[in-house]
Scaffold this motif. Structure first.
Motif, mmCIF file in Angstrom:
data_model
loop_
_atom_site.group_PDB
_atom_site.id
_atom_site.type_symbol
_atom_site.label_atom_id
_atom_site.label_comp_id
_atom_site.label_asym_id
_atom_site.label_seq_id
_atom_site.Cartn_x
_atom_site.Cartn_y
_atom_site.Cartn_z
ATOM 1 N N LEU A 91 0.880 -1.162 0.000
ATOM 2 C CA LEU A 91 0.000 0.000 0.000
ATOM 3 C C LEU A 91 0.920 1.215 0.000
ATOM 4 O O LEU A 91 1.754 1.368 0.887
ATOM 5 C CB LEU A 91 -0.902 0.020 1.230
ATOM 6 N N TYR A 92 0.805 2.032 -1.032
ATOM 7 C CA TYR A 92 1.691 3.191 -1.146
ATOM 8 C C TYR A 92 0.922 4.368 -1.706
ATOM 9 O O TYR A 92 -0.215 4.243 -2.130
ATOM 10 C CB TYR A 92 2.911 2.870 -2.015
ATOM 11 N N ASN A 93 1.546 5.535 -1.662
ATOM 12 C CA ASN A 93 0.938 6.743 -2.214
ATOM 13 C C ASN A 93 1.572 7.057 -3.555
ATOM 14 O O ASN A 93 2.782 7.236 -3.654
ATOM 15 C CB ASN A 93 1.106 7.929 -1.255
ATOM 16 N N LYS A 94 0.723 7.097 -4.585
ATOM 17 C CA LYS A 94 1.224 7.415 -5.921
ATOM 18 C C LYS A 94 1.296 8.937 -6.078
ATOM 19 O O LYS A 94 0.651 9.690 -5.345
ATOM 20 C CB LYS A 94 0.345 6.795 -6.993
ATOM 21 N N ARG A 95 2.083 9.358 -7.028
ATOM 22 C CA ARG A 95 2.271 10.788 -7.285
ATOM 23 C C ARG A 95 1.051 11.377 -7.980
ATOM 24 O O ARG A 95 0.357 10.689 -8.728
ATOM 25 C CB ARG A 95 3.516 11.011 -8.145
#
Length: 111
Positions: A91-95
């Protein structure tokens, strides 16, 4: 204040600055890039969250006592990493998509 495109945003910034200095007007795209960079580091919303199941190679990870895995060097930006069967769930934050004349809008500008 409403803007629906990159050109509207630039015009709004120029109006807000209330300055017709050509050097300042020419730097407005740089101001937008800097704002996007800051938002990419700090903005955490449902729209920036991205989930990626990634195939697991046993030699690529090490397990800690909580069952959460450390990623190999170069895997930056993951907030949560869990093993589910033969996959790592990231789970990550995309640009935020960058605004430009070629891409005049993105989801953030539309909101």
């Amino acid at each position: 204040m409403s803007f629906d495109s990159y050109s509207d945003l630039k015009a709004s910034i120029q109006a807000w600055l209330d300055n017709n200095n050509p050097n300042l007007i020419a730097s407005i795209p740089d101001m937008i890039v800097l704002a996007e960079s800051w938002l990419n580091r700090h903005l955490r919303t449902r729209e920036t969250e991205c989930f990626a199941p990634t195939p697991l190679a046993p030699e690529d990870v090490t397990e800690d006592c909580l069952g959460i895995y450390a990623l190999p060097t170069g895997w930056n930006g993951a907030r949560t990493v869990r093993r589910v069967g033969a996959y790592l769930h990231l789970l990550y934050n995309k640009r935020i998509p960058t605004l430009s004349n070629g891409q005049p809008t993105n989801w953030l500008l539309e909101k």
